[in-house]
Design an enzyme around this catalytic site. Structure first.
Site, mmCIF file in Angstrom:
data_model
loop_
_atom_site.group_PDB
_atom_site.id
_atom_site.type_symbol
_atom_site.label_atom_id
_atom_site.label_comp_id
_atom_site.label_asym_id
_atom_site.label_seq_id
_atom_site.Cartn_x
_atom_site.Cartn_y
_atom_site.Cartn_z
ATOM 1 N N SER A 164 15.925 45.974 19.560
ATOM 2 C CA SER A 164 15.617 45.720 20.963
ATOM 3 C C SER A 164 16.775 46.268 21.788
ATOM 4 O O SER A 164 17.879 46.438 21.267
ATOM 5 C CB SER A 164 15.485 44.213 21.181
ATOM 6 O OG SER A 164 15.481 43.891 22.561
ATOM 7 N N TYR A 194 18.504 35.292 19.872
ATOM 8 C CA TYR A 194 17.691 36.512 19.832
ATOM 9 C C TYR A 194 18.583 37.752 19.867
ATOM 10 O O TYR A 194 18.411 38.685 19.083
ATOM 11 C CB TYR A 194 16.719 36.514 21.017
ATOM 12 C CG TYR A 194 15.788 37.699 21.038
ATOM 13 C CD1 TYR A 194 14.654 37.723 20.226
ATOM 14 C CD2 TYR A 194 16.023 38.787 21.860
ATOM 15 C CE1 TYR A 194 13.791 38.812 20.241
ATOM 16 C CE2 TYR A 194 15.169 39.875 21.884
ATOM 17 C CZ TYR A 194 14.050 39.884 21.073
ATOM 18 O OH TYR A 194 13.207 40.958 21.089
#
Length: 139
Positions: A14, A27
């Site tokens: 990401s 995350y």
């Protein structure tokens, strides 16, 4: 792949594997680890002479999935189809790291040159910080 002497390994990280962001450190940490793993794997393969086993680490930004469906300030959102198409293209062209959308690549470069407060200010100005606060409150 090593036994066959060819292949391609792809990881999906990401853009949050490149930028720290408050409120989602779990995350962010998982995505930073994916980026680090693929960088290390690429170096190992190169060092061991496995030139025909390639590595690609995809770093997409906001993708329109259920996970982030409530975010509202994402002008450069990607669809899962776009990420898949870019991943296939990255494998075909043997790219080691792909940051999507392309504008995020420029942001990543600028972020690495400027103080950490710069990115935080950008997040506030664009409204992304407020979105992340709302996202974190719902987790």
């Amino acid at each position: 792949m090593l036994a066959n002497g060819r292949g391609h390994v792809v990881g999906i990280a990401s853009t949050l594997g490149l930028f720290p962001l408050p409120g989602v450190s779990d995350y962010v940490a998982s995505k930073f680890s994916v980026v680090g793993f693929y960088e290390s794997l690429a170096a190992e393969l190169r060092e061991q002479g496995h030139r025909d086993v390639s590595v690609t680490c995809m770093c997409p930004g906001h993708t329109t999935t259920d996970m982030f469906k409530d975010l509202t300030t994402q002008p450069f959102s990607l669809t899962p189809q776009q990420v898949a198409e870019q991943t296939i293209e990255a494998v075909k062209t043997n790219q080691r790291r792909v940051i999507l959308p392309r504008v995020m690549h420029l942001t990543w470069m600028i972020n690495s040159w400027l103080p950490g407060s710069w990115m935080r200010n950008v997040l506030y100005v664009t409204g992304a910080m407020k979105d992340m606060e709302n996202f974190c409150a719902k987790r």
